[in-house]
Design a protein around this motif. Structure first.
Motif, PDB file in Angstrom:
ATOM      1  N   VAL A 162       1.039  -0.639   0.207  1.00 53.09           N
ATOM      2  CA  VAL A 162      -0.222   0.118  -0.326  1.00 53.09           C
ATOM      3  C   VAL A 162       0.772   1.217  -0.196  1.00 53.09           C
ATOM      4  CG1 VAL A 162      -1.893   1.372   1.215  1.00 53.09           C
ATOM      5  CG2 VAL A 162      -1.713  -1.345   0.918  1.00 53.09           C
ATOM      6  N   SER A 163       1.342   1.902  -0.952  1.00 53.04           N
ATOM      7  CA  SER A 163       1.581   3.893  -0.905  1.00 53.04           C
ATOM      8  C   SER A 163       0.977   4.325  -0.172  1.00 53.04           C
ATOM      9  CB  SER A 163       1.491   3.304  -2.382  1.00 53.04           C
ATOM     10  OG  SER A 163       1.757   3.111  -3.544  1.00 53.04           O
ATOM     11  N   GLU A 215      13.811   7.212   1.501  1.00 51.68           N
ATOM     12  CA  GLU A 215      12.807   6.789   0.580  1.00 51.68           C
ATOM     13  C   GLU A 215      11.654   8.082   0.218  1.00 51.68           C
ATOM     14  OE1 GLU A 215      10.681   2.763   0.591  1.00 51.68           O
ATOM     15  OE2 GLU A 215      11.988   2.441   0.702  1.00 51.68           O
ATOM     16  N   ALA A 216      11.467   8.317   1.503  1.00 51.25           N
ATOM     17  CA  ALA A 216      10.800   9.181   1.291  1.00 51.25           C
ATOM     18  C   ALA A 216      10.703  10.380   0.654  1.00 51.25           C
ATOM     19  CB  ALA A 216       9.931   9.649   3.082  1.00 51.25           C
ATOM     20  N   VAL A 217       9.778  10.718   0.009  1.00 53.48           N
ATOM     21  CA  VAL A 217       9.779  12.005  -0.545  1.00 53.48           C
ATOM     22  C   VAL A 217       8.832  13.135  -0.419  1.00 53.48           C
ATOM     23  CG1 VAL A 217       9.594  13.347  -2.771  1.00 53.48           C
ATOM     24  CG2 VAL A 217      10.296  10.608  -3.044  1.00 53.48           C
ATOM     25  N   VAL A 233       5.029   3.600  -2.782  1.00 48.26           N
ATOM     26  CA  VAL A 233       5.695   4.584  -1.955  1.00 48.26           C
ATOM     27  C   VAL A 233       5.254   5.433  -1.338  1.00 48.26           C
ATOM     28  CG1 VAL A 233       6.219   4.354  -4.779  1.00 48.26           C
ATOM     29  CG2 VAL A 233       4.566   6.169  -3.568  1.00 48.26           C
ATOM     30  N   LEU A 234       6.509   6.077  -0.225  1.00 42.35           N
ATOM     31  CA  LEU A 234       6.071   6.845   0.829  1.00 42.35           C
ATOM     32  C   LEU A 234       6.002   8.537   0.383  1.00 42.35           C
ATOM     33  CD1 LEU A 234       5.560   7.238   3.845  1.00 42.35           C
ATOM     34  CD2 LEU A 234       7.745   6.795   4.186  1.00 42.35           C
ATOM     35  N   VAL A 235       5.144   8.942   0.681  1.00 39.90           N
ATOM     36  CA  VAL A 235       4.975  10.874   0.470  1.00 39.90           C
ATOM     37  C   VAL A 235       4.976  11.319   1.808  1.00 39.90           C
ATOM     38  CG1 VAL A 235       4.242  13.050  -0.597  1.00 39.90           C
ATOM     39  CG2 VAL A 235       4.564  10.947  -2.059  1.00 39.90           C
ATOM     40  N   ALA A 236       5.809  12.660   1.883  1.00 42.00           N
ATOM     41  CA  ALA A 236       5.826  12.591   3.031  1.00 42.00           C
ATOM     42  C   ALA A 236       5.187  14.639   3.382  1.00 42.00           C
ATOM     43  CB  ALA A 236       6.848  13.144   4.023  1.00 42.00           C
ATOM     44  N   ALA A 237       3.745  14.163   3.172  1.00 44.02           N
ATOM     45  CA  ALA A 237       3.387  15.808   3.231  1.00 44.02           C
ATOM     46  C   ALA A 237       3.903  17.088   3.849  1.00 44.02           C
ATOM     47  CB  ALA A 237       1.937  15.357   2.715  1.00 44.02           C
TER      48      ALA A 237
END
Length: 362
Positions: A99-100, A132-134, A158-162
């Motif tokens: 799960v992204s 790997e967090a963007v 994938v992992l996004v750090a908002a």
């Protein structure tokens, strides 16, 4: 898990909170995202519309427990609108299950785990994910988010750090000047005001109506946890270390945020040059507008939207100081709308799909 670009199932964890329910609202109206699950440990089994009656007739979902196996069975993408440390407990498990994740908390924003631990006073339990967090500020980091989308398209989660709300507004205000190389000091001063919803849904003495109404108060002076996030972001933009002095204020609004940033610039810089730098930088950005010369933004003009407005002026009386002000909705571009903007990019969707552009005019 996989899904066609036009049918992406999402889960919102922490959906009873203000940012979480704002993600729910945006997903319900999104042409390509489907709300498959909403989670909150304390409200499991309760209808979302019982907590937020505005959703009655639009959403029949009930809250579920945030179990990683159940989320993985239901969703392709998870928005985590949870307090810091709560994401540490669930993000690795979701990624392991394919799960992204778009994480609205602070847990994966700071690249140095020691910095995180110093400011958040807790060990970082998955530092291996930091690389790997963007960081999900598209106007500054779009290429990395698009590349993340390619990785997701290949079948990898994938992992996004908002970003935080204050760092978003501060970065949008300061970045064009830093990129242009006109700033002569490493010191950036951010003076910011935010509505009460920025403090979260759980009430406190400071956010009680009788305390917050008809009053403005500085808080977290010299110690606010968004400071290292601002320094990390602006240092990357400038290409050299930036020191931030950040003073947040609580103002008697439900939602809205204005950050006014002060930067010392070279004495030969003119007001027309500054205006041109900012207009050129954001000319092609759908969600950032630069106001005409001598105009400054109002949070009312972006309330309820994914947009940001920026105004700039030059104060040359003693020191050559650039004043740049950015207005956003702290729950919109400062949280939920920006998270959806990032999700659009990593899912190969139009960047502005499902986002609100126009604030109420009265």
């Amino acid at each position: 898990m996989s899904a066609t670009p036009s049918h992406i199932r999402v889960c919102v964890v922490g959906a009873t909170g203000f940012a979480g329910v704002e993600v729910v609202r945006l997903v319900l109206a999104h042409p390509d995202l489907e709300l498959a699950m909403a989670c909150d440990r304390k409200a499991a089994g309760v209808a979302l519309s019982d907590v937020y009656p505005a959703l009655l007739g639009s959403c029949a979902a009930t809250f579920s427990l945030p179990d990683p196996d159940a989320i993985a069975a239901a969703a392709d993408l998870a928005f985590l609108a949870v307090p810091h440390t709560a994401s540490l407990a669930i993000t690795p498990a979701l990624l392991e299950r394919g799960v992204s994740v778009v994480d609205l908390s602070a847990d994966y924003r700071l690249k140095d785990p020691a910095v995180y631990e110093a400011w958040y006073k807790t060990p970082h339990t998955s530092p291996e994910l930091l690389a790997e967090a963007v960081y999900g500020l598209p106007e500054l980091n779009r290429a990395a988010l698009v590349e993340l989308g390619r990785r997701r398209a290949s079948g990898k989660p994938v992992l996004v750090a908002a970003p935080g709300c204050y760092p978003t507004a501060t970065a949008l205000a300061a970045a064009p000047a830093l990129e242009a190389g006109i700033v002569t000091s490493s010191l950036v001063v951010s003076d910011a005001k935010s509505g009460v919803s920025g403090a979260g849904r759980k009430p406190s003495e400071r956010t009680h109506f009788c305390h917050a109404s008809d009053s403005v108060e500085a808080y977290g002076v010299g110690s606010h946890r968004h400071t290292p996030e601002m320094e990390q972001t602006l240092s990357a933009v400038a290409g050299s270390p930036v020191d931030v002095v950040f003073t947040p204020h609580l103002v008697p609004l439900k939602r809205g945020l204005v950050a006014t940033v002060y930067l010392e610039v070279a004495p030969e810089v003119t007001p027309d040059q500054v205006q041109a730098i900012y207009e050129d930088r954001y000319r092609d950005e759908a969600l950032v507008s630069v106001l005409p010369a001598h105009a400054m933004p109002s949070c009312a003009s972006v309330a309820g939207t994914a947009r940001a407005q920026v105004g700039v002026a030059l104060d040359a009386r003693r020191r050559h100081v650039l004043v740049a002000s950015a207005a956003i909705d702290n729950l919109g571009k400062g949280a939920a709308a920006q998270a959806v903007q990032c999700a659009n990019l990593v899912c190969g969707l139009p960047e502005t799909a499902g986002l609100d552009f126009v604030a109420p005019v009265v």
